[in-house]
Design a protein around this motif. Sequence first.
Motif, PDB file in Angstrom:
ATOM      1  N   THR A  11       0.824  -1.201   0.000  1.00 41.38           N
ATOM      2  CA  THR A  11       0.000   0.000   0.000  1.00 41.38           C
ATOM      3  C   THR A  11       0.858   1.250   0.000  1.00 41.38           C
ATOM      4  O   THR A  11       0.603   2.217  -0.721  1.00 41.38           O
ATOM      5  CB  THR A  11      -0.919  -0.002   1.229  1.00 41.38           C
ATOM      6  N   THR A  12       1.886   1.274   0.794  1.00 39.88           N
ATOM      7  CA  THR A  12       2.786   2.434   0.839  1.00 39.88           C
ATOM      8  C   THR A  12       3.445   2.661  -0.513  1.00 39.88           C
ATOM      9  O   THR A  12       3.578   3.790  -0.981  1.00 39.88           O
ATOM     10  CB  THR A  12       3.855   2.215   1.918  1.00 39.88           C
ATOM     11  N   ALA A  13       3.846   1.616  -1.173  1.00 39.17           N
ATOM     12  CA  ALA A  13       4.467   1.743  -2.490  1.00 39.17           C
ATOM     13  C   ALA A  13       3.487   2.300  -3.513  1.00 39.17           C
ATOM     14  O   ALA A  13       3.844   3.132  -4.359  1.00 39.17           O
ATOM     15  CB  ALA A  13       5.001   0.383  -2.952  1.00 39.17           C
ATOM     16  N   ASP A  14       2.218   1.828  -3.413  1.00 39.93           N
ATOM     17  CA  ASP A  14       1.208   2.349  -4.346  1.00 39.93           C
ATOM     18  C   ASP A  14       0.980   3.841  -4.137  1.00 39.93           C
ATOM     19  O   ASP A  14       0.795   4.596  -5.091  1.00 39.93           O
ATOM     20  CB  ASP A  14      -0.104   1.581  -4.169  1.00 39.93           C
ATOM     21  N   ASP A  15       0.939   4.260  -2.852  1.00 41.66           N
ATOM     22  CA  ASP A  15       0.756   5.684  -2.571  1.00 41.66           C
ATOM     23  C   ASP A  15       1.899   6.507  -3.131  1.00 41.66           C
ATOM     24  O   ASP A  15       1.704   7.584  -3.706  1.00 41.66           O
ATOM     25  CB  ASP A  15       0.653   5.919  -1.061  1.00 41.66           C
ATOM     26  N   ARG A  16       3.119   6.011  -2.948  1.00 42.47           N
ATOM     27  CA  ARG A  16       4.268   6.741  -3.497  1.00 42.47           C
ATOM     28  C   ARG A  16       4.181   6.819  -5.008  1.00 42.47           C
ATOM     29  O   ARG A  16       4.492   7.834  -5.619  1.00 42.47           O
ATOM     30  CB  ARG A  16       5.561   6.040  -3.090  1.00 42.47           C
ATOM     31  N   ALA A  17       3.760   5.717  -5.630  1.00 43.97           N
ATOM     32  CA  ALA A  17       3.648   5.716  -7.091  1.00 43.97           C
ATOM     33  C   ALA A  17       2.594   6.692  -7.565  1.00 43.97           C
ATOM     34  O   ALA A  17       2.757   7.368  -8.582  1.00 43.97           O
ATOM     35  CB  ALA A  17       3.311   4.300  -7.577  1.00 43.97           C
ATOM     36  N   ALA A  18       1.490   6.789  -6.799  1.00 46.08           N
ATOM     37  CA  ALA A  18       0.437   7.729  -7.183  1.00 46.08           C
ATOM     38  C   ALA A  18       0.943   9.160  -7.114  1.00 46.08           C
ATOM     39  O   ALA A  18       0.636   9.986  -7.982  1.00 46.08           O
ATOM     40  CB  ALA A  18      -0.774   7.555  -6.262  1.00 46.08           C
ATOM     41  N   VAL A  19       1.713   9.462  -6.046  1.00 47.02           N
ATOM     42  CA  VAL A  19       2.282  10.807  -5.953  1.00 47.02           C
ATOM     43  C   VAL A  19       3.269  11.052  -7.077  1.00 47.02           C
ATOM     44  O   VAL A  19       3.329  12.123  -7.681  1.00 47.02           O
ATOM     45  CB  VAL A  19       2.950  11.002  -4.574  1.00 47.02           C
ATOM     46  N   ALA A  20       4.072  10.047  -7.396  1.00 45.57           N
ATOM     47  CA  ALA A  20       5.079  10.208  -8.454  1.00 45.57           C
ATOM     48  C   ALA A  20       4.437  10.378  -9.814  1.00 45.57           C
ATOM     49  O   ALA A  20       5.024  10.973 -10.703  1.00 45.57           O
ATOM     50  CB  ALA A  20       6.009   9.004  -8.455  1.00 45.57           C
ATOM     51  N   ARG A  21       3.219   9.815  -9.951  1.00 47.17           N
ATOM     52  CA  ARG A  21       2.579   9.893 -11.262  1.00 47.17           C
ATOM     53  C   ARG A  21       1.824  11.209 -11.479  1.00 47.17           C
ATOM     54  O   ARG A  21       1.100  11.350 -12.452  1.00 47.17           O
ATOM     55  CB  ARG A  21       1.599   8.722 -11.421  1.00 47.17           C
ATOM     56  N   ARG A  22       1.956  12.178 -10.596  1.00 47.43           N
ATOM     57  CA  ARG A  22       1.308  13.472 -10.800  1.00 47.43           C
ATOM     58  C   ARG A  22       1.759  14.068 -12.129  1.00 47.43           C
ATOM     59  O   ARG A  22       2.946  14.162 -12.422  1.00 47.43           O
ATOM     60  CB  ARG A  22       1.645  14.419  -9.655  1.00 47.43           C
ATOM     61  N   VAL A  23       0.813  14.473 -12.921  1.00 54.98           N
ATOM     62  CA  VAL A  23       1.107  14.939 -14.282  1.00 54.98           C
ATOM     63  C   VAL A  23       1.850  16.266 -14.235  1.00 54.98           C
ATOM     64  O   VAL A  23       1.475  17.186 -13.495  1.00 54.98           O
ATOM     65  CB  VAL A  23      -0.208  15.087 -15.085  1.00 54.98           C
ATOM     66  N   SER A  24       2.908  16.372 -15.024  1.00 51.00           N
ATOM     67  CA  SER A  24       3.685  17.605 -15.076  1.00 51.00           C
ATOM     68  C   SER A  24       2.934  18.689 -15.841  1.00 51.00           C
ATOM     69  O   SER A  24       2.008  18.406 -16.615  1.00 51.00           O
ATOM     70  CB  SER A  24       5.037  17.350 -15.731  1.00 51.00           C
TER      71      SER A  24
END
Length: 459
Positions: A11-24
Amino acid sequence: MTVTTADDPATTADDRAAVARRVSVARCYRFELVKLVSQWRIRLLVLACWIAPALFVAAVSQQSSLPVDTLFGRLMHATGWAGPLVTLGFAGSWALPLLTSVVAGDVFASEDRLGTWRHLLVAVRSPRAIFAAKALASLTVILLLVAGLACSSAVGGVLTVGNQPLVGLDGHLLTSADAAGKVLLAWACVLAPTLALAAIGLLGSVMLGRSPMGLLLPALVALAMQLAQMLPLPVAGRLALPGYAFIAWNGLFTSPAQVGPLLIGVVVALVWAVTATALACLLFVRRDFTNPSYDGSGSRAVAVGVLPLVGLVAAAVAVVAATTSATGSGIEQDKVQRSVATAFAHLYRMQTEQLHRPHVTEAQLRATAACTKGGVQDGAQGPGNDWRCVVSWHLPDVEATGTAIYQLDVTPDGRFVADGDGPKEVNGYFLVRTPTGDAPNPLWQFDGNVELLANTPKG
């Protein structure tokens, strides 16, 4: 069935991935740009701006009657560089305000009508990124439209009429290269008020939501500014309006160039562009995206968006009045007399060359003008069509003093049209008989410009 907890590493990894996937912002900008140019009305506007001006200039240049009531319109038979200036005059009054309304005035309101804000926020995750992307996409399309108007009209004029020199607003002759540079600079200067109107469009689109008033706001503001420029405003009030640069480019075509009013107009317009964009961004990031029935930000947002701009006008008037010598209308008797005498001297030399007469310089002519307004002999000032000027000049080795009469129509922004009223062999007829045939008489009618900020020398 697997149950994950808050401490689960997956779950923590998914949350980090979601934050990282924020569109530029760059990706969001490309997406918004594609959305804009995929609209049929935007495509038609781009096509029209890159084709219609060339066809218009080519068609008008071939007509026997020219738009003489438009600045540089009477020169469309003489040089191809008059065409883009006629187009610029029309664009500043009508085309550019309407283009900014269509592009910037609807860029946020369209999402309200379609109800797509929640989808966009889920994908991008940042209201500020969405605002920046939409603003930059609108700016890109507007710059493309302005570039089309400028390039198309210039190409149409040069190909149809030719790359001849251009007569400036004080009668001096600009070479073809100089005319091309001044035309390009004039179009560049009107980008500032265009950006101001685009920012007002962004503000209206954010502030008024689905209301069609957001779409119309830039055009209505431009119309209000046009009406204000027709009134006998003080110089400080005239220069403090964000649309003044739409007409101040006229000063580029005098020698020396009247850059003071133009620079003030450009700075005021850019300040308006920055302020209106900042207000739009402030309102946008604070709006409620969870309410599907949202239909504008209410009276509070309107006050937040409008009152600072009203205060900006007052501040601009105060700053211009305090930092310049601007007083009254700026149209004074001595300024009118100098402008008319200078233009007459340049144009008289041009007529002399047409008639193959002996060469004469402006210094030898010593042209002067005595102007009155409505019968007022001394201290005449202000716009009006009741100006009358008697121009006097001297020729080498000739004792008699030449005189010519002009009727002037001076507009509130300082532009004037001088209409020759005799004698016939000088300025009383629109043609002169030259050794090669009849030719347009440069002294019959001519346009000029009174610099509103010029200091009047004291006698």
